[in-house]
Design a protein around this motif. Structure first.
Motif, mmCIF file in Angstrom:
data_model
loop_
_atom_site.group_PDB
_atom_site.id
_atom_site.type_symbol
_atom_site.label_atom_id
_atom_site.label_comp_id
_atom_site.label_asym_id
_atom_site.label_seq_id
_atom_site.Cartn_x
_atom_site.Cartn_y
_atom_site.Cartn_z
ATOM 1 N N ALA A 92 0.562 -0.822 -0.173
ATOM 2 C CA ALA A 92 0.055 -0.202 0.163
ATOM 3 C C ALA A 92 0.647 1.204 0.160
ATOM 4 O O ALA A 92 0.163 2.453 0.136
ATOM 5 N N ASP A 93 2.301 0.990 0.267
ATOM 6 C CA ASP A 93 3.425 1.899 -0.043
ATOM 7 C C ASP A 93 2.509 3.621 -1.344
ATOM 8 O O ASP A 93 2.252 2.226 -2.338
ATOM 9 N N LEU A 162 -7.849 -2.202 -3.762
ATOM 10 C CA LEU A 162 -8.624 -1.670 -4.774
ATOM 11 C C LEU A 162 -9.509 -1.003 -4.043
ATOM 12 O O LEU A 162 -9.304 0.669 -5.013
ATOM 13 N N ASP A 163 -9.450 -1.039 -3.290
ATOM 14 C CA ASP A 163 -10.653 0.067 -2.378
ATOM 15 C C ASP A 163 -9.712 1.133 -2.043
ATOM 16 O O ASP A 163 -10.358 2.120 -2.292
ATOM 17 N N LEU A 164 -8.007 0.590 -1.384
ATOM 18 C CA LEU A 164 -7.664 1.782 -1.008
ATOM 19 C C LEU A 164 -7.652 2.896 -2.639
ATOM 20 O O LEU A 164 -7.071 3.882 -2.966
ATOM 21 N N LEU A 165 -6.815 2.126 -3.542
ATOM 22 C CA LEU A 165 -6.687 2.859 -4.993
ATOM 23 C C LEU A 165 -8.133 3.891 -5.564
ATOM 24 O O LEU A 165 -7.686 5.140 -6.384
ATOM 25 N N SER A 167 -10.624 4.495 -3.649
ATOM 26 C CA SER A 167 -11.240 5.299 -2.812
ATOM 27 C C SER A 167 -10.690 6.493 -2.054
ATOM 28 O O SER A 167 -11.013 8.083 -1.570
ATOM 29 N N GLY A 168 -8.813 6.169 -1.983
ATOM 30 C CA GLY A 168 -8.048 7.165 -1.852
ATOM 31 C C GLY A 168 -8.268 6.852 -0.079
ATOM 32 O O GLY A 168 -7.736 7.553 0.220
ATOM 33 N N ASP A 169 -9.119 6.503 0.527
ATOM 34 C CA ASP A 169 -9.333 5.742 1.659
ATOM 35 C C ASP A 169 -7.949 5.672 3.147
ATOM 36 O O ASP A 169 -8.514 4.244 3.082
ATOM 37 N N ASP A 174 -6.554 1.097 6.119
ATOM 38 C CA ASP A 174 -5.686 0.501 6.916
ATOM 39 C C ASP A 174 -6.899 0.029 8.691
ATOM 40 O O ASP A 174 -5.991 -1.111 8.958
ATOM 41 N N ALA A 175 -7.477 0.153 9.135
ATOM 42 C CA ALA A 175 -8.342 0.447 9.855
ATOM 43 C C ALA A 175 -8.855 -1.637 9.416
ATOM 44 O O ALA A 175 -9.270 -2.159 10.468
#
Length: 195
Positions: A92-93, A162-165, A167-169, A174-175
């Protein structure tokens, strides 16, 4: 890069170029110029831009699996949760963002039937399952459980990535990862009744 075949050297050069300059405009001619090669040389070794990008994904995945292996080997059997957290930080870096987007884009093309990138479907799952299962088994996790948990871990990490990419959340992903990792603290594979 001595000792490597010319094709492997080209892949390394392309990966290194993408690390420094990002994926940006990915025409074969621009990639070739950036690494001091020629459009024809890339076509000779990879057949197409799709073929080159598949090799780039394979190389980055291999590097990431090697880093994962180093994280896992250094961990005690009771530290599966720490390995999961460390792996998440690795994939996730933000510096990996372009490669992760490339992976998901090519994976999507493969799911749509693009024959140039179709090999990624099986390879990218099996290679990770094998690596994670082997490490888990070496730490004492029963073989029949190791592969199942490896698949679950791969699915969770890829889904959150995929969610991080999308949404940017970072806080939310992380949670969620922390909740998942927490389930793997201690000797999670041992039944409480076994003591």
């Amino acid at each position: 890069m001595p000792g490597k075949a010319p094709k492997e050297q080209l892949v390394d050069q392309v990966v290194d170029h993408f690390v420094v300059d990002g994926l940006g405009d990915m025409s074969l001619r621009k990639i070739a110029a950036a690494i001091g090669s020629s459009h024809r040389m890339l076509l000779y070794h990879f057949g197409s831009k799709g073929g080159l990008l598949v090799e780039v994904v394979r190389a980055v995945e291999a590097r990431t699996r090697a880093q994962f292996g180093q994280l896992a080997v250094a961990a005690t059997p009771e530290a599966t949760d720490r390995v999961i957290r460390d792996m998440w930080r690795l994939v996730a870096d933000p510096a990996q963002g372009d490669f992760e987007r490339l992976f998901f884009a090519l994976y999507g093309r493969a799911l749509q039937g693009d024959e140039q990138v179709r090999p990624l479907l099986g390879e990218s799952i099996e290679s990770w399952l094998d690596a994670q299962s082997t490490l888990a088994a070496a730490q004492g996790v029963p073989v029949d459980q190791a592969r199942i948990h490896a698949r679950l871990g791969l699915a969770v990490v890829r889904g959150l990535l995929l969610d991080l990419l999308a949404s940017g959340d970072r806080t939310g992903t992380d949670a969620a990862l922390e909740l998942f990792a927490g389930r793997y603290a201690g000797r999670w594979w041992v039944s409480p009744d076994a003591s």
